[in-house]
Write a protein that holds these residues in place. Structure first.
Motif, PDB file in Angstrom:
ATOM      1  N   TYR A  47     -34.104 -64.367  42.865  1.00 53.48           N
ATOM      2  CA  TYR A  47     -34.176 -63.469  41.715  1.00 53.48           C
ATOM      3  C   TYR A  47     -35.369 -62.513  41.741  1.00 53.48           C
ATOM      4  O   TYR A  47     -35.511 -61.693  40.845  1.00 53.48           O
TER       5      TYR A  47
ATOM      6  N   ILE B 269     -38.446 -63.003  41.007  1.00 55.37           N
ATOM      7  CA  ILE B 269     -39.161 -63.090  39.735  1.00 55.37           C
ATOM      8  C   ILE B 269     -40.669 -63.051  39.942  1.00 55.37           C
ATOM      9  O   ILE B 269     -41.182 -63.412  40.990  1.00 55.37           O
ATOM     10  N   LYS B 270     -41.346 -62.609  38.896  1.00 55.51           N
ATOM     11  CA  LYS B 270     -42.803 -62.558  38.912  1.00 55.51           C
ATOM     12  C   LYS B 270     -43.402 -63.421  37.801  1.00 55.51           C
ATOM     13  O   LYS B 270     -44.601 -63.608  37.729  1.00 55.51           O
ATOM     14  N   ASN B 271     -42.554 -63.913  36.911  1.00 59.70           N
ATOM     15  CA  ASN B 271     -43.015 -64.800  35.836  1.00 59.70           C
ATOM     16  C   ASN B 271     -41.941 -65.841  35.574  1.00 59.70           C
ATOM     17  O   ASN B 271     -40.773 -65.632  35.889  1.00 59.70           O
TER      18      ASN B 271
ATOM     19  N   THR C  64     -36.953 -66.223  33.007  1.00 58.98           N
ATOM     20  CA  THR C  64     -37.889 -65.174  33.373  1.00 58.98           C
ATOM     21  C   THR C  64     -37.650 -63.975  32.468  1.00 58.98           C
ATOM     22  O   THR C  64     -36.566 -63.837  31.883  1.00 58.98           O
TER      23      THR C  64
ATOM     24  N   THR D 263     -37.846 -59.739  32.152  1.00 55.93           N
ATOM     25  CA  THR D 263     -37.907 -58.493  32.911  1.00 55.93           C
ATOM     26  C   THR D 263     -37.473 -57.332  32.020  1.00 55.93           C
ATOM     27  O   THR D 263     -36.857 -57.556  30.966  1.00 55.93           O
ATOM     28  N   ASN D 264     -37.780 -56.125  32.425  1.00 57.62           N
ATOM     29  CA  ASN D 264     -37.291 -54.950  31.716  1.00 57.62           C
ATOM     30  C   ASN D 264     -35.844 -54.722  32.097  1.00 57.62           C
ATOM     31  O   ASN D 264     -35.452 -54.938  33.244  1.00 57.62           O
TER      32      ASN D 264
END
Length: 115
Positions: free
Chosen positions: A64, A66-68, A83, A85-86
């Motif tokens: 995915y 993901i960063k968070n 997660t 996201t925008n």
């Protein structure tokens, strides 16, 4: 304020469907709690507990990007990971529910040892 949209990953959608179709009282309890938490997420995307970046499972990062990552608990020691996201338009926030899982699966996914 941006609109919030909650989306289920294929894994989460599969478990959601199983819970929804089940006649078991415990499954209904888990489902109802999940639906309540989704409503909370629509007003507070940071509702769950943040997961340290170094603890984010590599499969989530790979699949995915993901960063968070956040998690919250459900009845019967179930866990939900998601997660933020925008959205594609930039005028909404997307909460992507990655997994709805029991505690044993959660421990395995995050590399925790059973004691």
């Amino acid at each position: 304020m941006k609109d919030v949209r909650v989306v289920l990953s294929p894994n989460a959608a599969e478990i959601y469907t199983k819970l929804k179709e089940s006649d078991e009282k415990l499954d209904k309890s888990i489902l109802n709690s999940f639906l309540e938490k989704v409503e909370i997420l629509k007003t507070n995307v940071h509702y769950g507990d943040p997961v340290a970046k170094k603890l984010i499972p590599k499969e989530y990062v790979k699949t995915y990007e993901i960063k968070n990552l956040f998690r919250f608990e459900l009845p019967q020691f179930f866990r939900v990971t998601y997660t933020i996201t925008n959205g594609a338009t930039g005028i909404e926030i997307v909460v992507l529910v990655l997994d709805i899982m029991d505690h044993k699966t959660y421990n395995k996914k995050f590399g925790y040892k059973n004691r």
